[in-house]
Scaffold this motif. Structure first.
Motif, PDB file in Angstrom:
ATOM      1  N   VAL A 111       0.872  -1.173   0.000  1.00  0.00           N
ATOM      2  CA  VAL A 111       0.000   0.000   0.000  1.00  0.00           C
ATOM      3  C   VAL A 111       0.908   1.222   0.000  1.00  0.00           C
ATOM      4  CG1 VAL A 111      -1.803   1.281   1.201  1.00  0.00           C
ATOM      5  CG2 VAL A 111      -1.788  -1.220   1.288  1.00  0.00           C
ATOM      6  N   ASP A 112       0.862   2.016  -1.065  1.00  0.00           N
ATOM      7  CA  ASP A 112       1.776   3.138  -1.248  1.00  0.00           C
ATOM      8  C   ASP A 112       1.063   4.448  -0.924  1.00  0.00           C
ATOM      9  OD1 ASP A 112       3.705   4.935  -1.974  1.00  0.00           O
ATOM     10  OD2 ASP A 112       3.999   4.164  -4.013  1.00  0.00           O
ATOM     11  N   LEU A 113       1.095   4.835   0.351  1.00  0.00           N
ATOM     12  CA  LEU A 113       0.441   6.082   0.754  1.00  0.00           C
ATOM     13  C   LEU A 113       1.194   7.305   0.250  1.00  0.00           C
ATOM     14  CD1 LEU A 113      -0.760   5.343   4.403  1.00  0.00           C
ATOM     15  CD2 LEU A 113      -1.984   5.072   2.232  1.00  0.00           C
ATOM     16  N   LEU A 114       2.489   7.165  -0.020  1.00  0.00           N
ATOM     17  CA  LEU A 114       3.241   8.309  -0.538  1.00  0.00           C
ATOM     18  C   LEU A 114       2.744   8.668  -1.940  1.00  0.00           C
ATOM     19  CD1 LEU A 114       5.507  10.254   0.245  1.00  0.00           C
ATOM     20  CD2 LEU A 114       7.123   8.711  -0.883  1.00  0.00           C
ATOM     21  N   ARG A 115       2.374   7.669  -2.687  1.00  0.00           N
ATOM     22  CA  ARG A 115       1.810   7.937  -4.018  1.00  0.00           C
ATOM     23  C   ARG A 115       0.499   8.703  -3.913  1.00  0.00           C
ATOM     24  NH1 ARG A 115      -0.674   3.211  -7.706  1.00  0.00           N
ATOM     25  NH2 ARG A 115      -1.764   4.529  -9.222  1.00  0.00           N
ATOM     26  N   LEU A 116      -0.345   8.316  -2.972  1.00  0.00           N
ATOM     27  CA  LEU A 116      -1.600   9.046  -2.762  1.00  0.00           C
ATOM     28  C   LEU A 116      -1.316  10.457  -2.275  1.00  0.00           C
ATOM     29  CD1 LEU A 116      -4.674   9.215  -2.575  1.00  0.00           C
ATOM     30  CD2 LEU A 116      -4.516   8.176  -0.303  1.00  0.00           C
ATOM     31  N   ALA A 117      -0.361  10.589  -1.350  1.00  0.00           N
ATOM     32  CA  ALA A 117       0.003  11.917  -0.847  1.00  0.00           C
ATOM     33  C   ALA A 117       0.454  12.821  -1.983  1.00  0.00           C
ATOM     34  CB  ALA A 117       1.103  11.789   0.204  1.00  0.00           C
ATOM     35  N   HIS A 118       1.229  12.271  -2.914  1.00  0.00           N
ATOM     36  CA  HIS A 118       1.708  13.068  -4.038  1.00  0.00           C
ATOM     37  C   HIS A 118       0.550  13.577  -4.894  1.00  0.00           C
ATOM     38  CE1 HIS A 118       3.782  13.462  -8.104  1.00  0.00           C
ATOM     39  NE2 HIS A 118       4.370  14.363  -7.337  1.00  0.00           N
ATOM     40  N   SER A 119      -0.440  12.724  -5.125  1.00  0.00           N
ATOM     41  CA  SER A 119      -1.611  13.142  -5.896  1.00  0.00           C
ATOM     42  C   SER A 119      -2.359  14.265  -5.196  1.00  0.00           C
ATOM     43  CB  SER A 119      -2.540  11.949  -6.125  1.00  0.00           C
ATOM     44  OG  SER A 119      -1.913  10.930  -6.873  1.00  0.00           O
ATOM     45  N   LEU A 120      -2.551  14.134  -3.895  1.00  0.00           N
ATOM     46  CA  LEU A 120      -3.260  15.171  -3.137  1.00  0.00           C
ATOM     47  C   LEU A 120      -2.441  16.457  -3.072  1.00  0.00           C
ATOM     48  CD1 LEU A 120      -4.580  12.867  -0.273  1.00  0.00           C
ATOM     49  CD2 LEU A 120      -5.923  13.842  -2.158  1.00  0.00           C
ATOM     50  N   TYR A 121      -1.139  16.319  -2.979  1.00  0.00           N
ATOM     51  CA  TYR A 121      -0.243  17.479  -2.987  1.00  0.00           C
ATOM     52  C   TYR A 121      -0.359  18.228  -4.317  1.00  0.00           C
ATOM     53  CZ  TYR A 121       4.310  19.878  -3.319  1.00  0.00           C
ATOM     54  OH  TYR A 121       5.309  20.802  -3.502  1.00  0.00           O
ATOM     55  N   LYS A 122      -0.343  17.488  -5.424  1.00  0.00           N
ATOM     56  CA  LYS A 122      -0.470  18.121  -6.730  1.00  0.00           C
ATOM     57  C   LYS A 122      -1.826  18.812  -6.885  1.00  0.00           C
ATOM     58  CE  LYS A 122       0.439  14.641  -9.395  1.00  0.00           C
ATOM     59  NZ  LYS A 122       0.669  13.892 -10.665  1.00  0.00           N
ATOM     60  N   ASP A 123      -2.821  18.323  -6.161  1.00  0.00           N
ATOM     61  CA  ASP A 123      -4.141  18.946  -6.191  1.00  0.00           C
ATOM     62  C   ASP A 123      -4.245  20.128  -5.232  1.00  0.00           C
ATOM     63  OD1 ASP A 123      -5.112  17.309  -8.178  1.00  0.00           O
ATOM     64  OD2 ASP A 123      -5.983  15.849  -6.796  1.00  0.00           O
ATOM     65  N   GLY A 124      -3.129  20.457  -4.571  1.00  0.00           N
ATOM     66  CA  GLY A 124      -3.072  21.692  -3.808  1.00  0.00           C
ATOM     67  C   GLY A 124      -3.200  21.589  -2.306  1.00  0.00           C
ATOM     68  N   PHE A 125      -3.251  20.376  -1.752  1.00  0.00           N
ATOM     69  CA  PHE A 125      -3.417  20.219  -0.307  1.00  0.00           C
ATOM     70  C   PHE A 125      -2.074  20.136   0.408  1.00  0.00           C
ATOM     71  CE2 PHE A 125      -7.305  18.380  -2.092  1.00  0.00           C
ATOM     72  CZ  PHE A 125      -8.279  19.055  -1.362  1.00  0.00           C
ATOM     73  N   GLY A 126      -2.001  20.703   1.609  1.00  0.00           N
ATOM     74  CA  GLY A 126      -0.921  20.410   2.518  1.00  0.00           C
ATOM     75  C   GLY A 126      -1.204  19.085   3.205  1.00  0.00           C
ATOM     76  N   LEU A 127      -0.160  18.446   3.732  1.00  0.00           N
ATOM     77  CA  LEU A 127      -0.326  17.109   4.290  1.00  0.00           C
ATOM     78  C   LEU A 127       0.481  16.939   5.564  1.00  0.00           C
ATOM     79  CD1 LEU A 127       0.231  15.318   0.898  1.00  0.00           C
ATOM     80  CD2 LEU A 127      -1.947  15.291   2.108  1.00  0.00           C
TER      81      LEU A 127
END
Length: 318
Positions: A111-127
């Motif tokens: 399960v690659d949560l960093l990949r999901l984080a990258h998608s959300l980051y590109k969509d403009g969210f802080g994490l």
């Protein structure tokens, strides 16, 4: 020695071997409940071109937590909208490597949560990605409590974020997986400072244990898991049926919660998650997604991050 006595002796020996094996397996899983095997970190956000900061902060009961703060991109229109990512049992902030003995025994997938984080980051969210207590690089407080005590990690994470100038205190969301989804749901009963939450495959512990035991061990699971539960209780846990997510989410106020659940999950079930949604004052879903195992449900959101983005866009408006 007559044949009857020989047969009886061998039956006793075989019974002893089976009983010993059952006890050993139960002890193995009980120990993983009490103190999960820690997975080392295998990557960092800068590998995906995300600027980040190593951070530590306390849970509300004082357990020290380690994680990464990833500020939104400089040109983000989100105006401080920030998401807390909460991983599952036995994972770490990066997700599940699926390389240890438990993964091999249970058929876990990566399960690659960093990949999901990258998608959300590109969509403009802080994490904020952090290791929960008893996991990764964070402090210990055994045994695990299926999200009930771990909710204090989330409340501590909120307090940490509210001290950062990059974060809009009224635009914080949370995204949890498995036991991390449980953790987020329990946290909603303790704070009204989460404006929206996504819960991916939360599970009622007793329901999960029964299905997991039968799936992994067949009829022997009905012996192994109760024995493991007894050992868990001796280490300070409670009977699994006393962990009631439905009671917790009923106190979630008007925080919108999106539930996501795999249709063919052999350990959890749509019915269990549906009951949680019914108890939640402001639910969305459950969104039932296709898949062949427990891990397909997690992977679905990683492969389709627009689902999370759209939900948080709606409920963390600019």
């Amino acid at each position: 020695m007559n044949i009857f006595r020989r047969v009886l002796r061998w039956l006793f020996i075989l019974g002893g071997i089976v009983a010993g094996l059952i006890t050993a397996i139960a002890a193995f899983f009980a120990q993983r409940l009490i103190q999960p095997l820690r997975q080392p970190l295998w990557g960092t956000p800068d590998q995906l071109d995300m600027t980040y900061e190593d951070v530590t902060f306390p849970a509300t009961d004082g357990v020290r937590l380690s994680g990464w703060f990833i500020p939104a991109p400089a040109n983000s229109p989100r105006k401080g909208a920030t998401l807390i990512m909460v991983h599952g049992w036995g994972w770490n902030r990066l997700g599940e490597a699926a390389t240890d003995v438990v993964a091999n025994m249970t058929g876990a997938s990566q399960v690659d949560l960093l990949r999901l984080a990258h998608s959300l980051y590109k969509d403009g969210f802080g994490l904020l990605m952090y290791d929960g207590r008893n996991h990764g690089e964070s402090g210990s407080q055994a045994p695990m409590q299926f999200g009930e005590t771990e909710a204090q990690d989330v409340v501590g994470a909120i307090a940490y974020l509210q001290g950062r100038p990059e974060v809009a205190a009224n635009r914080i969301g949370a995204l949890g997986f498995s036991a991390g989804a449980n953790t987020v749901l329990y946290a909603l009963a303790e704070t009204d400072e989460i404006q929206a939450a996504v819960a991916v495959q939360p599970t009622s512990p007793a329901h999960f244990a029964e299905r997991f035991g039968v799936h992994q061990f067949g009829f022997l699971g009905r012996v192994i898991l109760p024995l493991a539960e007894l050992m868990f209780q001796q280490a300070g846990g409670r009977p699994l049926k006393e962990y009631r997510l439905g009671t917790a989410v009923a106190q979630a106020g008007q925080t919108p919660v999106l539930y996501i659940q795999g249709i063919d999950d052999p350990w959890g079930s749509p019915e269990d998650v549906q009951q949680m949604a019914i108890a939640t004052p402001n639910p969305s879903g459950p969104l039932l997604v296709p898949g062949t195992d427990r891990y397909s449900g997690y992977q679905y959101l990683i492969d389709n991050p627009a689902i999370a983005t759209a939900f948080f866009e709606q409920h963390l408006p600019e």
